[in-house]
Scaffold this motif. Sequence first.
Motif, mmCIF file in Angstrom:
data_model
loop_
_atom_site.group_PDB
_atom_site.id
_atom_site.type_symbol
_atom_site.label_atom_id
_atom_site.label_comp_id
_atom_site.label_asym_id
_atom_site.label_seq_id
_atom_site.Cartn_x
_atom_site.Cartn_y
_atom_site.Cartn_z
ATOM 1 N N LEU A 5 0.828 -1.200 0.000
ATOM 2 C CA LEU A 5 0.000 0.000 0.000
ATOM 3 C C LEU A 5 0.860 1.246 0.000
ATOM 4 O O LEU A 5 1.927 1.284 0.591
ATOM 5 C CB LEU A 5 -0.913 0.005 1.216
ATOM 6 N N ASP A 6 0.377 2.258 -0.658
ATOM 7 C CA ASP A 6 1.026 3.555 -0.701
ATOM 8 C C ASP A 6 -0.084 4.589 -0.710
ATOM 9 O O ASP A 6 -1.260 4.248 -0.581
ATOM 10 C CB ASP A 6 1.905 3.661 -1.949
ATOM 11 N N TYR A 7 0.248 5.844 -0.853
ATOM 12 C CA TYR A 7 -0.771 6.881 -0.876
ATOM 13 C C TYR A 7 -0.326 8.026 -1.771
ATOM 14 O O TYR A 7 0.844 8.179 -2.070
ATOM 15 C CB TYR A 7 -1.066 7.408 0.538
ATOM 16 N N LEU A 45 5.667 20.506 2.702
ATOM 17 C CA LEU A 45 4.388 19.874 3.009
ATOM 18 C C LEU A 45 3.426 19.974 1.831
ATOM 19 O O LEU A 45 2.677 19.039 1.535
ATOM 20 C CB LEU A 45 3.783 20.540 4.246
ATOM 21 N N VAL A 46 3.470 21.092 1.129
ATOM 22 C CA VAL A 46 2.571 21.312 -0.008
ATOM 23 C C VAL A 46 3.092 20.624 -1.264
ATOM 24 O O VAL A 46 2.346 19.969 -1.986
ATOM 25 C CB VAL A 46 2.379 22.826 -0.259
ATOM 26 N N VAL A 47 4.375 20.743 -1.532
ATOM 27 C CA VAL A 47 4.949 20.296 -2.799
ATOM 28 C C VAL A 47 5.288 18.807 -2.809
ATOM 29 O O VAL A 47 5.119 18.129 -3.818
ATOM 30 C CB VAL A 47 6.193 21.148 -3.139
ATOM 31 N N GLU A 48 5.771 18.278 -1.695
ATOM 32 C CA GLU A 48 6.207 16.881 -1.638
ATOM 33 C C GLU A 48 5.192 16.026 -0.889
ATOM 34 O O GLU A 48 4.341 16.540 -0.172
ATOM 35 C CB GLU A 48 7.566 16.804 -0.926
ATOM 36 N N THR A 49 5.319 14.727 -1.050
ATOM 37 C CA THR A 49 4.503 13.788 -0.287
ATOM 38 C C THR A 49 5.200 13.519 1.037
ATOM 39 O O THR A 49 6.327 13.041 1.058
ATOM 40 C CB THR A 49 4.334 12.460 -1.058
ATOM 41 N N PRO A 50 4.545 13.850 2.158
ATOM 42 C CA PRO A 50 5.214 13.659 3.439
ATOM 43 C C PRO A 50 5.340 12.188 3.817
ATOM 44 O O PRO A 50 4.431 11.397 3.584
ATOM 45 C CB PRO A 50 4.309 14.399 4.427
ATOM 46 N N LEU A 72 -7.728 14.636 0.766
ATOM 47 C CA LEU A 72 -6.323 14.973 0.956
ATOM 48 C C LEU A 72 -5.389 13.785 0.747
ATOM 49 O O LEU A 72 -4.323 13.926 0.176
ATOM 50 C CB LEU A 72 -6.131 15.532 2.367
ATOM 51 N N ILE A 73 -5.808 12.607 1.195
ATOM 52 C CA ILE A 73 -4.963 11.417 1.113
ATOM 53 C C ILE A 73 -5.717 10.338 0.351
ATOM 54 O O ILE A 73 -6.815 9.948 0.739
ATOM 55 C CB ILE A 73 -4.606 10.887 2.516
ATOM 56 N N GLU A 74 -5.117 9.865 -0.726
ATOM 57 C CA GLU A 74 -5.720 8.808 -1.542
ATOM 58 C C GLU A 74 -4.896 7.529 -1.419
ATOM 59 O O GLU A 74 -3.738 7.502 -1.832
ATOM 60 C CB GLU A 74 -5.765 9.240 -3.009
ATOM 61 N N PRO A 75 -5.464 6.486 -0.822
ATOM 62 C CA PRO A 75 -4.711 5.227 -0.744
ATOM 63 C C PRO A 75 -4.630 4.576 -2.119
ATOM 64 O O PRO A 75 -5.598 4.591 -2.882
ATOM 65 C CB PRO A 75 -5.529 4.370 0.220
#
Length: 108
Positions: A5-7, A45-50, A72-75
Amino acid sequence: MTAKLDYRWHLREVMATRGMFSTTDLRPLLPERGIDLSASQIYRLVVETPERLNLKVLMALLDIRGCSMDELIEPVSTGRARARETADGTEAIGVGECRPKRARITGP
C-alpha cells in the motif's frame, strides 16, 4: 499475499480548488491553529509527499481547507509483492528475491 500500500498526497490540488495558489497563503493560517512551521517546512508539506505527518498538522490542514481526509490522502495499491512457493505449497517472499545475482567471471 497482500498488496503493498502507498498513498497520494493531494494538498496542492485541494489548495488550488479552494483558491489558494501559494504556500505563503497557508503560512498565517497555521499559527492560528497552534501549528508553528517554517516557510521551508510548509513548502515541503505542499509540494512533496510527506513520509511522516503530525496528526495535529493534519487536522489543521483539514480545518483550513474545509476538506475531508479522503480528499487529501488517496490510498493506492502498488501491486502484489513478488512471491515464491515454499515446499509446503504456500507463498513466501524472501530477501534473496530482492538481491542481484552474483556475476560469474570465466577465464578466456
